[in-house]
Each structure stands twice: as structure tokens, then as C-alpha cells.
Scaffold this motif. Structure first.
Motif, PDB file in Angstrom:
ATOM      1  N   TYR A 222      73.093   2.407  71.326  1.00  0.00           N
ATOM      2  CA  TYR A 222      73.909   3.533  71.769  1.00  0.00           C
ATOM      3  C   TYR A 222      75.316   3.376  71.330  1.00  0.00           C
ATOM      4  N   PRO A 223      76.066   4.290  70.762  1.00  0.00           N
ATOM      5  CA  PRO A 223      75.667   5.571  70.457  1.00  0.00           C
ATOM      6  C   PRO A 223      74.845   6.028  69.357  1.00  0.00           C
ATOM      7  N   ALA A 224      74.550   4.962  68.638  1.00  0.00           N
ATOM      8  CA  ALA A 224      73.627   5.440  67.500  1.00  0.00           C
ATOM      9  C   ALA A 224      72.081   5.732  68.008  1.00  0.00           C
ATOM     10  N   LYS A 225      71.439   6.255  67.135  1.00  0.00           N
ATOM     11  CA  LYS A 225      70.052   6.352  67.541  1.00  0.00           C
ATOM     12  C   LYS A 225      68.984   5.154  67.577  1.00  0.00           C
ATOM     13  N   ILE A 226      68.109   5.061  68.174  1.00  0.00           N
ATOM     14  CA  ILE A 226      67.235   4.013  67.936  1.00  0.00           C
ATOM     15  C   ILE A 226      66.695   3.961  66.458  1.00  0.00           C
ATOM     16  N   PRO A 227      66.843   2.803  65.961  1.00  0.00           N
ATOM     17  CA  PRO A 227      66.757   2.620  64.435  1.00  0.00           C
ATOM     18  C   PRO A 227      65.308   2.299  64.103  1.00  0.00           C
ATOM     19  N   PHE A 228      64.235   2.539  64.949  1.00  0.00           N
ATOM     20  CA  PHE A 228      62.874   2.752  64.533  1.00  0.00           C
ATOM     21  C   PHE A 228      62.011   3.649  65.246  1.00  0.00           C
ATOM     22  N   PRO A 229      60.828   3.926  64.604  1.00  0.00           N
ATOM     23  CA  PRO A 229      60.022   4.793  65.228  1.00  0.00           C
ATOM     24  C   PRO A 229      59.155   4.429  66.443  1.00  0.00           C
ATOM     25  N   VAL A 230      58.515   5.102  67.160  1.00  0.00           N
ATOM     26  CA  VAL A 230      57.578   4.846  68.281  1.00  0.00           C
ATOM     27  C   VAL A 230      56.055   5.111  67.566  1.00  0.00           C
ATOM     28  N   LEU A 231      55.320   4.454  68.212  1.00  0.00           N
ATOM     29  CA  LEU A 231      53.858   4.292  67.826  1.00  0.00           C
ATOM     30  C   LEU A 231      53.181   4.551  68.990  1.00  0.00           C
ATOM     31  N   GLN A 232      52.369   5.599  69.011  1.00  0.00           N
ATOM     32  CA  GLN A 232      51.308   5.818  70.178  1.00  0.00           C
ATOM     33  C   GLN A 232      49.905   5.795  69.675  1.00  0.00           C
ATOM     34  N   VAL A 233      49.152   5.243  70.301  1.00  0.00           N
ATOM     35  CA  VAL A 233      47.792   5.068  70.092  1.00  0.00           C
ATOM     36  C   VAL A 233      47.008   6.186  70.898  1.00  0.00           C
ATOM     37  N   ASP A 234      46.507   7.153  70.119  1.00  0.00           N
ATOM     38  CA  ASP A 234      46.075   8.200  70.949  1.00  0.00           C
ATOM     39  C   ASP A 234      44.509   7.780  71.287  1.00  0.00           C
ATOM     40  N   THR A 235      44.118   7.620  72.451  1.00  0.00           N
ATOM     41  CA  THR A 235      42.732   7.246  72.822  1.00  0.00           C
ATOM     42  C   THR A 235      41.988   8.456  72.675  1.00  0.00           C
ATOM     43  N   GLY A 236      42.600   9.833  72.865  1.00  0.00           N
ATOM     44  CA  GLY A 236      41.767  10.973  73.068  1.00  0.00           C
ATOM     45  C   GLY A 236      41.343  11.145  74.425  1.00  0.00           C
ATOM     46  N   LEU A 237      41.692  10.230  75.416  1.00  0.00           N
ATOM     47  CA  LEU A 237      41.483  10.087  76.752  1.00  0.00           C
ATOM     48  C   LEU A 237      42.738   9.796  77.705  1.00  0.00           C
TER      49      LEU A 237
ATOM     50  N   ARG B 275      55.955  11.462  77.186  1.00  0.00           N
ATOM     51  CA  ARG B 275      56.064  10.960  76.022  1.00  0.00           C
ATOM     52  C   ARG B 275      56.845  11.790  75.122  1.00  0.00           C
ATOM     53  N   ASP B 276      56.477  13.280  75.183  1.00  0.00           N
ATOM     54  CA  ASP B 276      56.867  14.301  73.972  1.00  0.00           C
ATOM     55  C   ASP B 276      58.645  14.367  74.540  1.00  0.00           C
ATOM     56  N   ASN B 277      58.802  14.339  75.973  1.00  0.00           N
ATOM     57  CA  ASN B 277      60.164  14.750  76.449  1.00  0.00           C
ATOM     58  C   ASN B 277      61.044  13.537  76.008  1.00  0.00           C
ATOM     59  N   TRP B 278      60.606  12.349  76.391  1.00  0.00           N
ATOM     60  CA  TRP B 278      61.548  11.129  75.711  1.00  0.00           C
ATOM     61  C   TRP B 278      61.733  11.410  74.222  1.00  0.00           C
ATOM     62  N   VAL B 279      60.716  11.308  73.420  1.00  0.00           N
ATOM     63  CA  VAL B 279      60.967  11.410  72.041  1.00  0.00           C
ATOM     64  C   VAL B 279      61.790  12.474  71.607  1.00  0.00           C
ATOM     65  N   ASN B 280      61.623  13.609  72.117  1.00  0.00           N
ATOM     66  CA  ASN B 280      62.702  14.565  71.680  1.00  0.00           C
ATOM     67  C   ASN B 280      63.862  14.334  72.483  1.00  0.00           C
ATOM     68  N   ARG B 281      64.291  13.965  73.472  1.00  0.00           N
ATOM     69  CA  ARG B 281      65.599  13.706  74.021  1.00  0.00           C
ATOM     70  C   ARG B 281      66.437  12.584  73.128  1.00  0.00           C
ATOM     71  N   LEU B 282      65.470  11.533  72.705  1.00  0.00           N
ATOM     72  CA  LEU B 282      66.129  10.538  71.933  1.00  0.00           C
ATOM     73  C   LEU B 282      66.050  10.653  70.599  1.00  0.00           C
ATOM     74  N   GLY B 283      65.614  11.809  69.960  1.00  0.00           N
ATOM     75  CA  GLY B 283      65.383  11.972  68.507  1.00  0.00           C
ATOM     76  C   GLY B 283      64.821  10.950  67.786  1.00  0.00           C
ATOM     77  N   VAL B 284      63.736  10.134  68.337  1.00  0.00           N
ATOM     78  CA  VAL B 284      63.105   9.072  67.677  1.00  0.00           C
ATOM     79  C   VAL B 284      61.807   9.575  66.820  1.00  0.00           C
ATOM     80  N   LYS B 285      61.566   8.957  65.833  1.00  0.00           N
ATOM     81  CA  LYS B 285      60.326   9.611  65.252  1.00  0.00           C
ATOM     82  C   LYS B 285      59.185   8.965  65.895  1.00  0.00           C
ATOM     83  N   LEU B 286      58.126   9.802  65.903  1.00  0.00           N
ATOM     84  CA  LEU B 286      56.835   9.489  66.851  1.00  0.00           C
ATOM     85  C   LEU B 286      55.791   9.436  65.682  1.00  0.00           C
TER      86      LEU B 286
END
Lengths: 304, 425
Positions: A56-71, A80-91
Motif C-alpha cells: 500500500y498504496p501501490a497495488k499488489i504486484p502479483f496476480p492471484v490464482l484460484q484452483v476451481d474444483t467445480g465443487l 473471492r470476486d469481491n476481494w479481487v475487484n476491490r484490490l484490483g488484482v488480476k485473477l
């Protein structure tokens, strides 16, 4: 005015926060291409919060990776989407369904989706060229994890070798890797389940609402309460009934059990955990019950 | 009980355990975890089931701490593990270091972050080579507090004489070492005497129980709050309109107290400036001290990058390329003169050349062997290094952060040495 040493005492929670921020910055400074493994559960949300503070106040300098199990629980994906949108990180999403379709992992009808995460994750790390992957693992969770380093070396097959771990001294982390290898990084190593909840409470952190008490249609399986969902068909003899429950961990729906609870606020949850007689994994994670070394065996293969 | 431990505001004590294989270390840790209610029913059940299936007629508490498959197979502890428990006043992190198998390397690893070292001795055996070695290592690593727990007192009829003898012998030995704070406590880990509860069997002992001592030992004063040391770890430069001109230096305070308005010098450039502000996320702080991770802003636009250090103008470490240090060697291939290695010191990484191995320290006798010109696995010695870039260092005795470094084998990437700086010149 002279101040005494007592004025310069950090609380345990502040110390843990400071150490985690130190780790995030160290990795961002030294690794070519880090990524934060993000499940949407409480630990990975706390990690995202710590990463937010580290840069802070710079953005997080790396993306986040989610393994979608389908379950996954829909409530978890929403958070997950709320956080990613608020912080402006790449998912980046690595989907098990895609991995099956591409033949990267094989669905033989017997292997759990939890285990299929391993191949899916390793493929995503390789495809994207990630050199470091932050995970939310804590040493207090499990006895194999108690042996885990903060920086955990993985070879070109993504394997962990517990006998060949690098000694970790002071706060001097060694991030050397060869081409094709990567490092798993565990900034929450020294946190306990209670610390996580204290921090969520203190920081007012948004977490999926399934952690709080709610009415849910559930059935008993292997001594655990499982959710009624088309993703987890009933077996003979299993009866669905409505109970007041909450989740202590967020894995995939087919393996994650809930506990009966009326705790609907963070302080109530803390009070409940403080007197709980079962570990969070022992109480609610089917995937750790296969053998005494289930976690160790999966970690050796590349699990987080 | 529940209300008491949910504060999050208690403080933290890190301690490292040491002792030979059969001194009852696992039992003691098991007892501390059990009595502080840090073992859950499912964990205990698993241990009970395993003990029963192995045909033991008791519950082997060591199974709680031996987490790896190969450890359980061999019934030994191979690697350092970290355990956690809390009492209403304090949270504890135990670095559980194995009593044998690569003992020095593991002890050094566990002790590097410890506030307190806990050495166990078997009351029947008295001080062994191992106990002396562990005390030497803890003193070398500058672990400020040491507890000698004289265990298995139940097996010597709780004899005051036995305790006094070990106490006297150890105190005598400790005069040769640097141990600022020593406590000697007679216990029985198995029966629970003086661990959490005061022993009725040892009325002659008037000191604290082990748990009482762990809970009350004062660690806040162990940090250097005088000499400002802020190794720059990461330059925070948001590429956004809102924070267009923001330029902050992220790092963990390694010494001293930083305040806005302080005059500071940036090393190695020697440029001076003033602290414009100290940030932690969206809060501006009035001061920062160890071990806080903060972001420091300076008034002037000086050139600062990772690896630099911010210090007070008249109290700065001396940049040095010639390092005199004690080293613990951690790999099979011996350390030899002329060897080249990577060195990581605070946030600065460089290369180092081993100029000389002055002596090897015998950790049993403290004898300095000047004949040997190499250091093998688990050996400790004094060496001279020449580094490619100057390190901004302090003696380890003054600051455990700016006085320590690791050595890395550039071919394998493995951490091969742990260093403690005597001086730079």
C-alpha cells in the motif's frame, strides 16, 4: 521524556502481521513471477489483506490464482470476486474441469477433486511460469505442516522433499531456484487458527458467510455433516435434515463438513474455537482422513 | 478461560528446546501442550491409536510432535518443527530441535529466532557433553535467556542434593559463556512436577515453575532501541494518479526507534535527509521500532533502493567488504579457503570469497583448533570473508539482525552456512 522498553512491545498479532508483511515484500523483491494461491477461504483472505498492507498504496504486484474444483461453495466464489475487484488484482483461474478436458489430470471416478487439484495447480504454475506461489498453510494445522519452512522448495516436478529442506535462519530467506523449479511461500506459518480469527475480527475483514451460523440442509457421512447439493449425491441410508451449522474450513463441497454452531459473529466464533476439542481439519476435512500421513503424501506430490 | 485467551494483544515468546534423545524432550513438550489445552481430542486419539497399534502400553506423546512418516518409522525427530501454544498471558512458539542427527545445524536454526533456550538434562546422568554443547550454541547464537530444566527428578527421589550438584556444575561452566540470564528448574515432565504446577515432592525448591518462568520472563528489553537500523527491502511506487508522487521504502525495523522529523543518512551513498512520514497501510505512525514492518518516506528525493540502509546521521554502521565472523557450516561438502559463495545479509545479496579459516571451535571444550583449515558438516569456526559489495553490518553481539548472514551455494542454491559477524573492517 524517557520511554521504557515496555512502551516498545508489539502485541503477538502485530508481530505476526509484521513478519508476514516482511515475507510478502521479500518475495516480491526477489522473485521473477510470484502468484498468490487464493481459495476464497479465511486464510487466503487474510493473506490478501496482508499483501494489501505490504505494498500500500501501490497495488499488489502479483496476480492471484484460484484452483476451481467445480465443487466450490458459491458464497466463497462471490467473496473471492469481491476481494479481487476491490484490490484490483488480476485473477487467474485454473479449472479442474478444463484440466480433465485437456487430459492434464484424469478423472477415473475414484480420485477426489481435492487430489486432482495437484495436477491442475502444477500445470497452471508451469504454464504461467510462476516462480513463487504463496499459500495460506499454517504449521498449527497438521503435524506434517509443522515441519514446513516459510520458503518451501519444489523441484521441477513440483515435489516437496521434507528431508532436503533448507535450514531457515533468522529472517534471512533463501529464494534460489533453478529453471523450472518454484518455491511455495507460507507467510502464515506461525499463525494459529485463533490468530486468524483474532485478525479477521480486528481488521473487520470480509469472509464468506458460510463461516457464520446458518440454517442448512445437511446429512451425516463418516461422522461429518455434509451439505445437500447435486454435487454430492446421497448414498443409501443418508438422511437430509435442516440444522444450524457453520463451516470451519472451506474446501470443496463434497469433502468439507460443517459443525453445529450458533456462532454468528467473529467474537462468538473465537469463543467457540477457544473451547473446541477438535482441530478444524480433524472436524471437517474428509481429505485428511485417508491415512496418518495423508497431508504429507499429498504435499510431497505438490499439494499446497 | 475462553474470554481470557481471545485478546490477540498478549505478547509472544519464542523458545528453542534442546537436550539429548532420552532426556524427555518430547514428553515435556507434550506436557506443555496438554496442560495448556493445546492438544485437540482428534490429535490425541490418533496418537493413542498409533501407540496401541504399535503395541506400546503407554501413549507415546512423541508421536504428537514427530510429524513426518520417516520420523514415525524410525522413532526419531529428524528436523526442526514449530509448535504453538498459548496461556492467558502469552503466546509461545517452540522451535522443537532434534537432540541428535545433525544437531548443531538444527540447533542453530532453531536458536536463531529464539528469545529463550530450554536445555533439558536427565537428573540421573547430570551434565553431559550434549548439554554443554547446547549451552555453548545458545550462547553463541546470543539467545538472551537460558533455562536448564533438570528432568526426571522423580527417578532420583526428588533429591535436592542431585539438583544442587547439577546447578553448581552448570553455573561454573556458564561463567565461560555469555549467558545473561540463567534459571535452573528441577522438574519431572512425565509426572508434571514443576512444569505447570508446583511440585509437592520438592518443597525445598522455591523458584518458579517452568511455565511460570516462560510466562513471565521479560523479553521486551532484549531489542536494541538505540541504534536506528532500517534495511530497505522494497521501494513502494504506486503507478496511480492518486499517489503519483508517492515514494516509500518498505522494510522491517532492525534497530532503534524511527520518528517523523528525524535526520537520517542513507547508506552506502551517505546522502542525508529527514523522515517525512512512516506509514503502515493507510495509517501514519508517530514512531516505528523493531520488529515493525513499515514504509518510510523521506523529505528529499534521494536515490534509495533495496539493499540500502537508513540509519541516524551520527550512528551508522560501517560499510565493509572484509568480514570477520563465526560460521556454522551446514552441508556435507566442507568449507575451504578460496571458496566462493553467495551471501545474504539483511536485504543485500552479494558474493563472498573465503579468505581464511582462522580456527575451528570445539563446542565441547571451547578449544580453538588452529591447525585445521576446513570446516565440515555441523562444525563451527571463525572465518574471514571478502565480499563483492560492502555490507552494512554490526557485530552480532549488538544486533542479531544486522549482525547475521547466510551463505548459499551458488550451484545448488542450498543454504550452506549461518554466520555471526564479529566485526567488519
Amino acid at each position: 521524556m524517557t520511554q521504557t522498553h515496555a512502551d516498545y512491545q508489539l502485541s503477538q498479532l502485530d508481530q505476526l502481521e509484521a513478519e508476514s508483511i516482511h515475507i510478502f515484500r521479500e518475495v516480491a523483491a526477489e522473485f521473477e513471477k510470484p502468484v498468490l494461491m487464493f481459495s476464497g477461504g479465511k486464510d487466503s483472505i487474510v493473506m490478501l489483506r496482508l499483501a494489501e498492507k505490504a505494498f500500500y498504496p501501490a497495488k499488489i504486484p502479483f496476480p492471484v490464482l484460484q484452483v476451481d474444483t467445480g465443487l466450490d461453495f458459491p458464497e466463497v466464489l462471490e467473496t473471492r470476486d469481491n476481494w479481487v475487484n476491490r484490490l484490483g488484482v488480476k485473477l487467474v483461474v485454473a479449472s479442474i474441469d478444463d484440466a480433465i478436458a485437456k487430459g492434464i489430470v484424469v478423472d477415473d471416478g475414484k480420485t477426489s477433486r481435492n487430489r486432482m487439484q495437484i495436477g491442475t495447480l502444477l500445470n497452471a504454475i508451469e504454464e504461467n511460469g510462476f516462480t513463487a506461489a504463496f499459500g495460506g498453510g499454517r504449521r498449527d494445522e497438521e503435524k506434517a505442516r509443522a515441519k514446513e519452512r516459510v520458503y518451501s522448495h519444489r523441484d521441477e516436478f513440483g515435489q516437496w522433499d521434507p528431508k532436503m529442506q533448507r535450514p531457515e535462519l533468522w529472517s534471512l530467506y533463501n529464494g534460489r531456484i533453478h529453471q523450472g523449479e518454484h518455491m511455495r511461500i507460507f507467510p502464515l506459518s506461525n499463525w494459529t487458527e485463533l490468530d486468524i480469527w483474532d485478525y479477521i475480527g480486528r481488521e473487520g475483514i470480509e469472509i464468506p458467510n458460510i463461516y457464520f451460523s446458518h440454517q442448512r440442509r445437511v446429512f451425516e457421512r463418516d461422522g461429518m455433516l455434509m451439505s445437500e447439493t447435486p454435487l454430492n449425491p446421497l448414498r443409501s441410508g443418508e438422511v437430509v435434515e435442516e440444522r444450524t451449522v457453520r463451516f470451519r474450513t472451506c474446501g470443496d463441497i463434497s469433502l468439507t463438513g460443517c459443525v453445529e454452531s450458533t456462532a454468528s459473529t467473529v467474537p462468538e466464533i473465537i469463543e467457540e474455537i477457544a473451547v473446541a476439542t477438535l482441530t478444524e481439519r480433524g472436524a471437517t476435512r474428509g481429505d485428511d482422513r485417508f491415512s496418518e500421513a495423508a497431508m504429507e503424501d499429498r504435499k510431497k506430490e505438490g499439494y499446497f | 478461560m475462553a474470554d481470557e485467551i481471545i485478546t490477540g494483544n498478549m505478547d509472544l515468546l519464542r523458545f528453542a528446546t534442546a537436550g539429548s534423545v532420552d532426556d524427555g524432550k518430547s514428553t515435556l513438550i507434550g506436557r506443555l501442550l496438554l496442560d495448556s489445552k493445546s492438544i485437540f481430542a482428534d490429535q490425541l486419539e490418533a496418537v493413542e491409536a498409533t501407540s496401541a497399534s504399535k503395541g506400546f502400553d503407554y501413549t507415546d506423546l512423541a508421536l504428537l510432535t514427530d510429524g513426518l512418516r520417516s520420523e514415525r518409522e524410525q522413532g526419531i525427530t529428524i528436523d526442526v518443527a514449530y509448535r504453538y501454544f498459548a496461556t492467558p498471558n502469552r503466546k509461545f512458539i517452540i522451535a522443537d530441535t532434534p537432540g541428535h542427527v545433525q544437531y548443531t545445524r538444527n540447533m542453530v536454526t532453531g536458536a536463531s529466532t529464539a528469545d529463550l533456550g530450554l536445555v533439558l538434562v536427565d537428573a540421573r546422568q547430570g551434565l553431559t557433553e550434549q548439554s554443554r554443547r547446547h549451552a555453548v550454541l545458545l550462547s553463541l547464537l546470543r539467545v538472551p535467556h537460558l533455562v536448564l530444566a533438570v528432568n526426571k527428578m522423580d527417578l532420583v527421589d526428588f533429591s535436592q542434593e542431585v539438583y544442587e550438584k547439577i546447578h553448581a556444575e552448570f553455573t561454573q561452566f556458564a561463567t565461560k559463556l555469555n549467558i545473561p540470564d540463567l534459571e535452573v528448574i528441577p522438574i519431572s515432565a512425565l509426572a508434571g512436577d514443576n512444569v505447570v504446577n508446583r511440585s509437592e515432592n520438592m518443597a525445598w525448591y522455591s523458584g518458579p515453575t517452568l511455565m511460570h518462568h516462560l510466562e513471565h520472563v521479560h523479553v521486551a528489553s532484549d531489542r536494541d532501541l538505540v541504534d536506528v537500523r532500517f534495511p530497505v527491502q522494497y521501494v513502494v511506487r504506486p503507478k496511480s494518479d492518486e499517489y503519483h508522487d508517492y515514494r516509500g521504502y518498505g522494510g522491517m525495523v532492525a534497530g532503534g526507534v524511527l520518528k517523523p522529523g528525524d535526520e537520517v543518512v542513507v547508506l552506502p551513498s551517505g546522502m542525508t535527509s529527514k523522515i517525512a512520514g512512516i506509514d503502515l497501510h493507510d495509517k501514519e505512525l508517530s514512531e516505528a521500532f523493531p520488529p515493525m514492518s513499515v514504509t518510510v518516506r523521506l523529505e528529499d528525493d534521494v536515490d534509495v533502493s533495496r539493499g540500502d540502509m537508513i540509519a541516524r546521521v551520527n550512528n551508522a554502521p560501517k560499510p565493509s567488504q572484509d568480514i570477520d565472523a563465526m560460521i556454522c557450516w551446514m552441508t556435507n561438502e566442507p568449507l575451504r579457503p578460496r571458496q566462493k559463495l553467495a551471501i545474504k545479509h539483511t536485504t543485500r545479496t552479494a558474493r563472498a570469497l573465503v579468505k581464511d579459516i582462522q580456527y575451528r571451535l570445539d563446542v565441547n571444550t571451547l578449544h580453538r583448533d588452529q591447525e585445521t583449515k576446513e570446516l565440515g558438516l555441523n562444525e563451527i569456526g571463525r572465518i574471514q570473508l571478502r565480499t563483492t559489495v560492502p555490507l552494512l553490518c554490526d557485530p552480532y553481539s549488538k544486533n542479531r539482525t544486522t549482525g547475521s548472514f547466510i551463505l548459499i551455494d551458488e550451484a545448488t542454491g542450498v543454504t550452506v552456512g549461518a554466520g555471526m559477524i564479529n566485526s567488519g573492517s
